[in-house]
Write a protein that holds these residues in place. Structure first.
Motif, PDB file in Angstrom:
ATOM      1  N   THR A  64      15.110  59.028  44.872  1.00 27.65           N
ATOM      2  CA  THR A  64      15.696  60.105  45.679  1.00 27.65           C
ATOM      3  C   THR A  64      14.799  60.445  46.869  1.00 27.65           C
ATOM      4  N   GLU A 102      17.139  67.110  30.998  1.00 30.60           N
ATOM      5  CA  GLU A 102      16.674  68.220  31.837  1.00 30.60           C
ATOM      6  C   GLU A 102      15.676  67.778  32.904  1.00 30.60           C
ATOM      7  N   ALA A 124      17.599  65.838  35.542  1.00 24.17           N
ATOM      8  CA  ALA A 124      18.524  66.776  36.189  1.00 24.17           C
ATOM      9  C   ALA A 124      17.788  67.674  37.183  1.00 24.17           C
ATOM     10  N   GLN A 125      16.573  68.094  36.844  1.00 23.58           N
ATOM     11  CA  GLN A 125      15.791  68.936  37.763  1.00 23.58           C
ATOM     12  C   GLN A 125      15.482  68.193  39.050  1.00 23.58           C
ATOM     13  N   LEU A 185      17.175  65.665  40.365  1.00 18.85           N
ATOM     14  CA  LEU A 185      18.424  65.522  41.111  1.00 18.85           C
ATOM     15  C   LEU A 185      18.847  66.846  41.742  1.00 18.85           C
ATOM     16  N   ARG A 186      18.697  67.937  40.997  1.00 26.08           N
ATOM     17  CA  ARG A 186      19.083  69.257  41.501  1.00 26.08           C
ATOM     18  C   ARG A 186      18.278  69.643  42.742  1.00 26.08           C
ATOM     19  N   ARG A 187      16.971  69.383  42.711  1.00 24.10           N
ATOM     20  CA  ARG A 187      16.130  69.698  43.880  1.00 24.10           C
ATOM     21  C   ARG A 187      16.611  68.940  45.111  1.00 24.10           C
ATOM     22  N   THR A 188      16.902  67.672  44.932  1.00 25.37           N
ATOM     23  CA  THR A 188      17.362  66.846  46.049  1.00 25.37           C
ATOM     24  C   THR A 188      18.714  67.329  46.561  1.00 25.37           C
ATOM     25  N   VAL A 189      19.642  67.546  45.642  1.00 25.94           N
ATOM     26  CA  VAL A 189      20.992  67.969  46.018  1.00 25.94           C
ATOM     27  C   VAL A 189      20.975  69.359  46.641  1.00 25.94           C
ATOM     28  N   ASP A 190      20.183  70.272  46.091  1.00 26.31           N
ATOM     29  CA  ASP A 190      20.142  71.643  46.621  1.00 26.31           C
ATOM     30  C   ASP A 190      19.713  71.679  48.078  1.00 26.31           C
ATOM     31  N   PRO A 223      29.468  71.354  47.934  1.00 26.55           N
ATOM     32  CA  PRO A 223      29.229  70.339  46.894  1.00 26.55           C
ATOM     33  C   PRO A 223      30.257  69.205  46.911  1.00 26.55           C
ATOM     34  N   ARG A 260      29.491  65.201  47.848  1.00 26.09           N
ATOM     35  CA  ARG A 260      29.902  64.118  46.950  1.00 26.09           C
ATOM     36  C   ARG A 260      30.806  63.129  47.684  1.00 26.09           C
TER      37      ARG A 260
END
Length: 185
Positions: free
Chosen positions: A63, A108, A111-112, A114-119, A141, A145
């Motif tokens: 990422t 988790e 997911a963390q 990925l979440r940082r990148t997506v956020d 979102p 996507r």
């Protein structure tokens, strides 16, 4: 970390990236990763306590690479899609990792990451929506996507054709992204 230790860690990450890209997290096997990295399972576990930590490290790596090479900016979402298309053509393993991330729920740790990148990307799209340069008809979102999948699926299916055909497909992806993100008149 000493140079030899760093080299071993790098080999493990490279082997794990290839394994996760091929089989996803559920199908990936530590034995195959260790063998491909020319490391013992004990050595692998010295660097990464388990498969989830290894997957999180691989996810962090791909990422970060993708983000650095594609730079999503609210004022240039079509350009981002073009850069993402180029990135996935140059790094098909990252396109496969993206597809697996969409298919398999990450634990988790993964997911963390990925979440940082997506956020960060969502915040940039929302900035463009608030500025009026990006449509508000599609939630950030969903828009992210759609743009990601447009670039990924087209890059993956563009094959090894002539450069002219690939350039035409890239141009079509950028045009589609431009039309998708344009605010309503």
């Amino acid at each position: 970390m000493r140079a030899a230790g760093q080299a071993t860690r790098d080999r493990i990450l490279a082997a794990a990236k290839a394994e996760f890209a091929e089989y996803g997290t559920a199908g990936a096997r530590i034995n195959r990763i260790a063998t491909a990295a020319q490391a013992s399972k004990d050595r692998l576990y010295a660097y990464f306590p388990g498969k989830s930590e290894l997957y999180a490290a691989v996810t962090e790596q791909w990422t970060a690479q993708t983000t650095a090479e594609t730079a999503l900016r609210a004022d240039d979402l079509p350009g981002y899609v073009g850069r993402l298309f180029d990135h996935f053509r140059a790094h098909p393993e990252n396109a496969r990792l993206q597809a697996w991330a969409d298919l398999e729920p990450a634990d988790e740790r993964g997911a963390q990451v990925l979440r940082r990148t997506v956020d960060l990307k969502l915040a940039e799209i929302e900035r463009g929506q608030h500025a009026g340069s990006v449509t508000t008809d599609i939630a950030a979102p969903t828009l992210l996507r759609m743009l990601t999948e447009l670039a990924r699926s087209t890059a993956v299916h563009s094959g090894r054709g002539p450069a002219r055909r690939i350039a035409e497909q890239r141009a079509a992806v950028v045009l589609a992204a431009r039309r998708l993100v344009e605010p309503a008149a």
